[in-house]
Scaffold this active site. Structure first.
Site, PDB file in Angstrom:
ATOM      1  CD  GLU A 257      25.334  48.390  83.108  1.00  0.00           C
ATOM      2  OE1 GLU A 257      25.302  47.301  83.661  1.00  0.00           O
ATOM      3  OE2 GLU A 257      26.275  48.750  82.389  1.00  0.00           O
TER       4      GLU A 257
ATOM      5  CB  CYS B 290      29.140  58.012  84.185  1.00  0.00           C
ATOM      6  SG  CYS B 290      29.269  57.429  82.501  1.00  0.00           S
TER       7      CYS B 290
ATOM      8  CB  CYS C 164      24.875  53.073  71.284  1.00  0.00           C
ATOM      9  SG  CYS C 164      25.510  54.399  70.222  1.00  0.00           S
TER      10      CYS C 164
ATOM     11  CB  CYS D 186      32.322  52.599  68.547  1.00  0.00           C
ATOM     12  SG  CYS D 186      31.671  54.218  68.089  1.00  0.00           S
TER      13      CYS D 186
ATOM     14  CB  CYS E 122      31.715  50.821  72.343  1.00  0.00           C
ATOM     15  SG  CYS E 122      30.380  51.366  73.436  1.00  0.00           S
TER      16      CYS E 122
ATOM     17  N   GLY F 167      24.780  54.935  75.157  1.00  0.00           N
ATOM     18  CA  GLY F 167      24.081  55.716  74.143  1.00  0.00           C
ATOM     19  C   GLY F 167      24.825  56.910  73.607  1.00  0.00           C
ATOM     20  CD  GLU F 168      26.481  60.431  70.003  1.00  0.00           C
ATOM     21  OE1 GLU F 168      27.585  59.901  70.120  1.00  0.00           O
ATOM     22  OE2 GLU F 168      26.264  61.636  70.275  1.00  0.00           O
TER      23      GLU F 168
ATOM     24  CB  SER G  23      30.901  62.022  75.823  1.00  0.00           C
ATOM     25  OG  SER G  23      31.792  61.247  75.041  1.00  0.00           O
TER      26      SER G  23
ATOM     27  CB  SER H 221      34.352  59.381  70.953  1.00  0.00           C
ATOM     28  OG  SER H 221      33.775  59.363  72.227  1.00  0.00           O
ATOM     29  CG  LEU H 222      40.096  62.247  67.305  1.00  0.00           C
ATOM     30  CD1 LEU H 222      39.178  62.699  66.186  1.00  0.00           C
ATOM     31  CD2 LEU H 222      41.106  63.355  67.624  1.00  0.00           C
ATOM     32  CG  HIS H 223      38.097  56.698  70.191  1.00  0.00           C
ATOM     33  ND1 HIS H 223      38.523  56.903  71.479  1.00  0.00           N
ATOM     34  CD2 HIS H 223      36.742  56.712  70.240  1.00  0.00           C
ATOM     35  CE1 HIS H 223      37.468  57.036  72.274  1.00  0.00           C
ATOM     36  NE2 HIS H 223      36.379  56.930  71.554  1.00  0.00           N
TER      37      HIS H 223
ATOM     38  CG  ASN I 152      37.725  50.199  80.820  1.00  0.00           C
ATOM     39  OD1 ASN I 152      38.667  49.965  81.580  1.00  0.00           O
ATOM     40  ND2 ASN I 152      37.209  51.410  80.694  1.00  0.00           N
TER      41      ASN I 152
ATOM     42  CB  CYS J 236      34.901  54.115  79.675  1.00  0.00           C
ATOM     43  SG  CYS J 236      35.159  55.621  80.465  1.00  0.00           S
TER      44      CYS J 236
HETATM   45  N1  SAH Z   1      28.315  57.795  72.648  1.00  0.00           N
HETATM   46  C1  SAH Z   1      29.120  58.771  73.269  1.00  0.00           C
HETATM   47  C2  SAH Z   1      29.123  58.706  74.773  1.00  0.00           C
HETATM   48  C3  SAH Z   1      29.142  57.364  75.425  1.00  0.00           C
HETATM   49  S1  SAH Z   1      30.631  56.473  75.327  1.00  0.00           S
HETATM   50  C4  SAH Z   1      30.525  58.706  72.717  1.00  0.00           C
HETATM   51  O1  SAH Z   1      30.853  57.772  72.006  1.00  0.00           O
HETATM   52  O2  SAH Z   1      31.272  59.639  72.981  1.00  0.00           O
HETATM   53  C5  SAH Z   1      31.711  57.334  76.467  1.00  0.00           C
HETATM   54  C6  SAH Z   1      33.199  57.159  76.172  1.00  0.00           C
HETATM   55  O3  SAH Z   1      33.636  55.821  76.470  1.00  0.00           O
HETATM   56  C7  SAH Z   1      33.514  57.399  74.698  1.00  0.00           C
HETATM   57  O4  SAH Z   1      34.675  58.159  74.530  1.00  0.00           O
HETATM   58  C8  SAH Z   1      33.738  55.997  74.216  1.00  0.00           C
HETATM   59  O5  SAH Z   1      34.477  55.975  73.035  1.00  0.00           O
HETATM   60  C9  SAH Z   1      34.433  55.363  75.387  1.00  0.00           C
HETATM   61  N2  SAH Z   1      34.455  53.893  75.335  1.00  0.00           N
HETATM   62  C10 SAH Z   1      33.572  53.081  74.730  1.00  0.00           C
HETATM   63  N3  SAH Z   1      33.930  51.786  74.900  1.00  0.00           N
HETATM   64  C11 SAH Z   1      35.061  51.783  75.627  1.00  0.00           C
HETATM   65  C12 SAH Z   1      35.899  50.752  76.157  1.00  0.00           C
HETATM   66  N4  SAH Z   1      35.611  49.472  75.973  1.00  0.00           N
HETATM   67  N5  SAH Z   1      36.961  51.115  76.884  1.00  0.00           N
HETATM   68  C13 SAH Z   1      37.232  52.417  77.115  1.00  0.00           C
HETATM   69  N6  SAH Z   1      36.482  53.437  76.660  1.00  0.00           N
HETATM   70  C14 SAH Z   1      35.405  53.129  75.915  1.00  0.00           C
HETATM   71 FE1  SF4 Z   2      27.710  54.419  70.820  1.00  0.00          FE
HETATM   72 FE2  SF4 Z   2      29.555  55.929  72.049  1.00  0.00          FE
HETATM   73 FE3  SF4 Z   2      29.643  53.237  72.199  1.00  0.00          FE
HETATM   74 FE4  SF4 Z   2      30.202  54.459  69.884  1.00  0.00          FE
HETATM   75  S1  SF4 Z   2      31.382  54.611  71.813  1.00  0.00           S
HETATM   76  S2  SF4 Z   2      28.884  52.653  70.127  1.00  0.00           S
HETATM   77  S3  SF4 Z   2      28.791  56.160  69.935  1.00  0.00           S
HETATM   78  S4  SF4 Z   2      28.069  54.550  73.033  1.00  0.00           S
END
Ligand code: SAH
Ligand code: SF4
Length: 348
Positions: free
Chosen positions: A90, A103, A110, A114, A117, A155-156, A187, A209-211, A286, A329
């Site tokens: 996508e 994007c 991936c 996480c 995600c 993806g990462e 990212s 992506s700290l979170h 999301n 996202c």
């Molecule tokens: N793998 C990379 C880039 C893709 S994810 C990474 O993790 O940074 C892009 C961003 O979307 C990241 O910050 C990720 O943590 C965030 N993300 C993933 N799932 C999400 C969700 N359900 N709601 C909001 N942000 C999310």
């Molecule tokens: Fe992969 Fe980024 Fe999603 Fe984590 S947030 S599973 S690293 S795409």
């Protein structure tokens, strides 16, 4: 047959030498392909006849076909592209007043799993080629003026660093997309060795992506934290752009109701980012089918933001875009069957 979407300025020059053509023609080929969106070189009079013939017999351009092509009520455009092997990825275009952000995806699925995600929930299938990354931009730039690119799709990116770096080279090339290095953002979930490599190889913007502000919580949300903990990650980020640069790393922080969004979390986040060249991007979670999490309320997000600001941390709240077509996202998940086992994923 070579796929021209895989070729950067330098590799195209090398290829031209290998077929006995002047390497200087490479830049012209890039312009025709990426700026004029022309894929049939036979009519390009500015190229010599011999080069046109060689291009016709030795090279092609593999365009991605969209199986779903949706525009949300806010103008966000999502494509579901079918790859040659049947996998789907996508890509999302987000129009804003003064910019147009694309994007892009870097992998099918991936492997980093996480917990919040949708892509992570699918597992990993394979890396995208440079051509598959660039083809997303090629299609989108036919329709829109793309001023910014974020590697925030599926993806990462740093687990596919070679192809991502080549794609970035084309994004920045004056003969291809000519974007500013400040407007292309990688990212990452925080893969420390690859971040160090990336700093050596390009100077585009970085988002991490700290979170979570502590390891116990981040281990759950972003499992790669067990390998590279917050202290190691922040030490890498601190000098990412070099000590003399004023550029800031963006820290992404998804707002999960009752999980990482309390005033205490905000204060702790402010304290670990103090004295760092940092900007925090708060992302309302999301939701997707099957998730155990909920989005924090606007009041909680505002409070969190306020605490960061009071502590001198620059923060923004990301507006949720395109969620009526699951383009926001973390809602991207393409579609594929062949997943790696969980054990293989955890070994990454
Ligand atoms: N793998 C990379 C880039 C893709 S994810 C990474 O993790 O940074 C892009 C961003 O979307 C990241 O910050 C990720 O943590 C965030 N993300 C993933 N799932 C999400 C969700 N359900 N709601 C909001 N942000 C999310
Ligand atoms: Fe992969 Fe980024 Fe999603 Fe984590 S947030 S599973 S690293 S795409």
């Amino acid at each position: 047959m070579i796929n021209l979407f895989n070729y950067t300025e330098s590799s195209l020059r090398q290829w031209l030498v290998s077929i006995d053509e002047p390497p200087s023609r490479g830049n012209e080929i890039l312009k025709i392909l990426h700026q004029q969106h022309e894929t049939d070189f036979s009519a390009c009079e500015q190229l010599s006849k011999s080069l046109r013939q060689k291009l016709a017999s030795l090279a092609n351009v593999e365009i991605l076909s969209a199986t779903v092509d949706n525009i949300a009520t806010d103008g966000t455009h999502k494509w579901l592209f079918k790859l040659n092997d049947g996998n789907h990825i996508e890509t999302v275009f987000i129009p804003e007043k003064n910019r147009g952000t694309l994007c892009v995806s870097s992998q099918v699925g991936c492997g980093l799993n996480c917990s919040f995600c949708a892509t992570g929930k699918q597992g990993f299938n394979r890396n995208l080629t440079t051509a598959e990354i660039i083809a997303q931009l090629w299609v989108a730039s036919k329709h829109y003026n793309i001023t910014n690119i974020v590697f925030m799709g599926m993806g990462e990116p740093l687990l596919n660093i070679d192809n991502v770096v080549d794609a970035i080279e084309l994004m920045l090339s004056d003969y291809a997309y000519g974007l500013s290095k400040h407007r292309v953002t990688v990212s990452t979930s925080g893969l420390v060795p690859q971040m160090q490599q990336l700093a050596q190889r390009t100077d585009v913007a970085l988002a991490v992506s700290l979170h979570a502000p502590d390891d116990a919580l981040r281990n759950i949300l972003v499992p790669i934290n067990k390998k590279y903990n917050i202290a190691t990650l922040l030490a890498t980020c601190k000098n990412y752009f070099g000590t003399s640069s004023k550029r800031k790393v963006v820290y992404e922080y998804v707002m999960l109701d009752g999980i990482n969004d309390t005033p205490e979390h905000a204060a702790q986040l402010a304290s670990i980012l103090k004295d760092m060249p940092a900007k925090v991007n708060l992302i309302p979670f999301n939701p997707f089918i099957g998730t155990q999490y909920q989005r924090s309320s606007n009041e909680r997000i505002d409070k969190f933001y306020q605490i960061l600001s009071e502590q001198g941390i620059v923060a923004t709240t990301r507006k949720t875009r395109g969620d009526d077509i699951a383009a926001a996202c973390g809602q991207l998940k393409g579609d594929f069957n062949d997943r790696t086992s969980r054990r293989a994923r955890e070994a990454v």
